[in-house]
Design a protein around this motif. Sequence first.
Motif, PDB file in Angstrom:
ATOM      1  N   GLY A 181      80.989 -39.072 -53.308  1.00 28.40           N
ATOM      2  CA  GLY A 181      81.433 -37.718 -54.051  1.00 28.40           C
ATOM      3  C   GLY A 181      83.483 -38.214 -54.274  1.00 28.40           C
ATOM      4  N   LEU A 182      83.888 -39.525 -54.269  1.00 27.24           N
ATOM      5  CA  LEU A 182      84.722 -39.832 -54.380  1.00 27.24           C
ATOM      6  C   LEU A 182      85.004 -40.051 -56.167  1.00 27.24           C
ATOM      7  N   SER A 183      83.494 -40.724 -56.133  1.00 26.04           N
ATOM      8  CA  SER A 183      82.966 -40.424 -57.495  1.00 26.04           C
ATOM      9  C   SER A 183      83.311 -39.391 -58.859  1.00 26.04           C
ATOM     10  N   LEU A 184      82.250 -38.431 -58.123  1.00 26.35           N
ATOM     11  CA  LEU A 184      82.470 -36.930 -59.086  1.00 26.35           C
ATOM     12  C   LEU A 184      83.603 -36.284 -59.296  1.00 26.35           C
ATOM     13  N   LEU A 185      84.561 -36.592 -57.870  1.00 22.57           N
ATOM     14  CA  LEU A 185      85.956 -35.581 -58.158  1.00 22.57           C
ATOM     15  C   LEU A 185      86.908 -36.682 -58.507  1.00 22.57           C
ATOM     16  N   ILE A 186      86.719 -37.630 -59.509  1.00 22.86           N
ATOM     17  CA  ILE A 186      86.940 -38.478 -60.261  1.00 22.86           C
ATOM     18  C   ILE A 186      86.143 -38.031 -61.774  1.00 22.86           C
ATOM     19  N   HIS A 193      92.378 -35.466 -63.623  1.00 27.34           N
ATOM     20  CA  HIS A 193      93.520 -35.443 -64.158  1.00 27.34           C
ATOM     21  C   HIS A 193      94.070 -36.033 -64.243  1.00 27.34           C
ATOM     22  N   LEU A 194      93.759 -37.470 -62.377  1.00 24.00           N
ATOM     23  CA  LEU A 194      95.209 -38.237 -62.620  1.00 24.00           C
ATOM     24  C   LEU A 194      95.507 -39.746 -63.751  1.00 24.00           C
ATOM     25  N   PRO A 195      95.993 -39.949 -63.931  1.00 21.77           N
ATOM     26  CA  PRO A 195      96.769 -41.759 -64.778  1.00 21.77           C
ATOM     27  C   PRO A 195      95.287 -42.932 -64.017  1.00 21.77           C
ATOM     28  N   ALA A 196      95.473 -43.925 -64.636  1.00 21.17           N
ATOM     29  CA  ALA A 196      94.354 -44.639 -64.496  1.00 21.17           C
ATOM     30  C   ALA A 196      95.178 -45.273 -63.291  1.00 21.17           C
ATOM     31  N   ASP A 197      96.385 -45.889 -63.517  1.00 28.12           N
ATOM     32  CA  ASP A 197      96.779 -46.329 -62.366  1.00 28.12           C
ATOM     33  C   ASP A 197      96.742 -45.841 -61.017  1.00 28.12           C
ATOM     34  N   GLN A 198      97.027 -44.283 -60.919  1.00 33.57           N
ATOM     35  CA  GLN A 198      97.404 -43.824 -59.173  1.00 33.57           C
ATOM     36  C   GLN A 198      95.473 -43.025 -59.393  1.00 33.57           C
TER      37      GLN A 198
END
Length: 216
Positions: A181-186, A193-198
Motif C-alpha cells: 500500500g505504501l508503494s502504491l501511494l508513492i 509529490h513528496l520530495p525524496a528526503d521526506q
Amino acid sequence: MESITGGKSRYHHGDLRNALIEAAVGLAVEGGPERVVLREAARSVGVSPTAAYRHFTGQGDLLEAVKIRGQQALADSMTEAVRVLPGLDDPGEEAVRRTEAIGRGYVRFAIEHPGLYRTAFCRTPLAEGSGFTGLDAPEDRPEFAAFVQLSDTLDTLVAAGRMRPENRPAAEVAAWSAVHGLSLLILDGPLAHLPADQRDAVVERTLTTIVAGLTR
C-alpha cells in the motif's frame, strides 16, 4: 536498467524464448503490463511474430513470464537490502533489522522500477490457476520468492524471541499489505509529490511502525 532488462539487442541465435522475455521485460520497464505486447517484443529482437508464437501461446503467456521476472527482481532487491546490513551480535536485533530491510528493498524496487513493479502484480490468466491464496506459497516457484523471503524473515523474528508465536499466523499478509500500500501511494497517490528526503523518512517511519506491531 541493464541489470534488470539485460539491455536491448537484436536476436541472432540461441535461446529465442529468453530473448523475447528480456525484450518484454524492457517493455514492462518502460510502461508497465500494458506495454508487454508479443509482436512488439518480436520486433525488438528482430524476428517475426510467427517465430515468437512458436514459444508463447499468446499475450497472456508472455505477460506471465515477464510477471515472474518482475517478482524475481523484487526478491533480489529485498535480498540486496539485507546483504548490505552490518552484522550484529544480538540475533533478536538482527532479525528486526532484517525485517525492516526487506521492506526497504521492496519499496525501493517499486520506486526505482515502477513499470516492472506494476507488471509483477498484474493479473494474468495463468496466475488465476496458481493456487496461491496469499497465505502459503510453494518455495520452489520463483514467482513467490519475495513472499517466501518475507515468511522466512517473520519466522526468524519468532525464533529469535522478538515476535510472539501467537502473533505469527497471517502476519505476512499484514506486513505485505502495508509495504504494498505504501508503494502504491508513492507511485500513484499523494505521496508521489513528496520530495525524496521526506518520502524516504515516511518509508522508514512506516517500516519501524510495521515491525513495532509485529514485535509488540
